[in-house]
Design an enzyme around this catalytic site. Sequence first.
Site: not given
Ligand code: NAD
Ligand code: ZN
Length: 358
Positions: A72, A49, A52, A272, A102
Amino acid sequence: MARERRGYRMKAVIKKKRTKGMAFVDVPIPKIGPRDVLIKINAASICGTDVHIYDWTRWAQHRFTPPRIIGHEFVGDVVKVGDEVTRVRVGDRVSAESHLTCGYCYQCNNGNSEVCRNFRLLGVDHNGTFAEFLALPEHVLWKNDQDIPDEWATIQEPFGNAVDTVLSEDVSTKTVLILGAGPIGLFAAGIAKACGASLVIISDPNNYRLAISKKMGVHIAVNPRKQDLVQTVLEATHHNGVDVVLEFSGNNQALDQGLKVLIPGGRISVLGIYERRVNIDLNKDVIFKKIRIYGVTGRKIFSTWYKTSRFLSSGLVNPGPIITHQFPLKDYEKGMKLMKDGKCGKVILMIHDEHKRR
Ligand code: NAD
Ligand code: ZN
């Protein structure tokens, strides 16, 4: 005399303008209200994040309003408490839930505060952790176990994402496919192993991260650009498919492959986040296979924090191999670059590192 009491200024990484980049600046140490605490930050870790926001991607342009201190994930020491604070004291070593909830909406009142209707995100809606000091309301704080060193305590927030994704259902003796070996997918590998998964397969096009996954004990590490993932999984599971798929890639093709190799009656948990709407075969791969799909966001507050703390303090999961880099705060851009290039696991900014690993 403590700097924070004399109204000194502090160093911080701030997103100032609606363009790419950030600034390392001097700003006033934050003031606290009666229910807030002031924390001296020991370590903060970089999340996707933050990258980004640095890059000012489409998501950031819609979600983030500068100026704001980012970050964070952290661990730090309480140095000052407001008059009405009762749960923590000066000297406590704390981290915090990044969803500043909240505490009174329907979801908060029904044990689902991770989807609080009014939550504000630390480092996005509230000044964040890439700074020497941070002010937070006491109700979001987590008191750290003494056995967890700073480098591990700071990663509890994303580790908790992995805990809830792996444990949306039991994994003991199950066969598991992890899509994406980013830091959270790698944490998930350690958790699945610790919880007794009988086979853990991980997939990622990044060989650097696949090498770390081996250190976390995965049985099979697949580069889907070089190997046929579907074929590999089917061969490893007597052509049954896996019992569990954990999706951490945010990649549509990976999700689609995961659904294809999920056993009928199995479950998939998805953390993801996808850049656009996903395309999957709902009839064939979901309905007629009678699978269960879990969306996962944030962490259960605070039940997941207890689990995370125990995974780390007991040694059930050793996140050491995933923590690949440490920098002083001023070098935050080096960490951001490594993350963009995928040449890292978790990157930690050491800020006041008095509690380094013994
Ligand atoms: P990151 O971006 O470091 O890891 C994603 C990994 O996926 C990378 O290593 C990338 O090479 C790999 N990848 C890309 N294409 C691929 C494919 N076709 N097959 C297999 N792997 C592939 O992210 P992170 O910090 O480990 O977080 C994981 C995911 O969770 C991210 O999408 C992030 O945005 C999400 N996320 C969601 C929450 C939530 O609350 N839902 C919180 C934190 C992170
Ligand atoms: Zn609340």
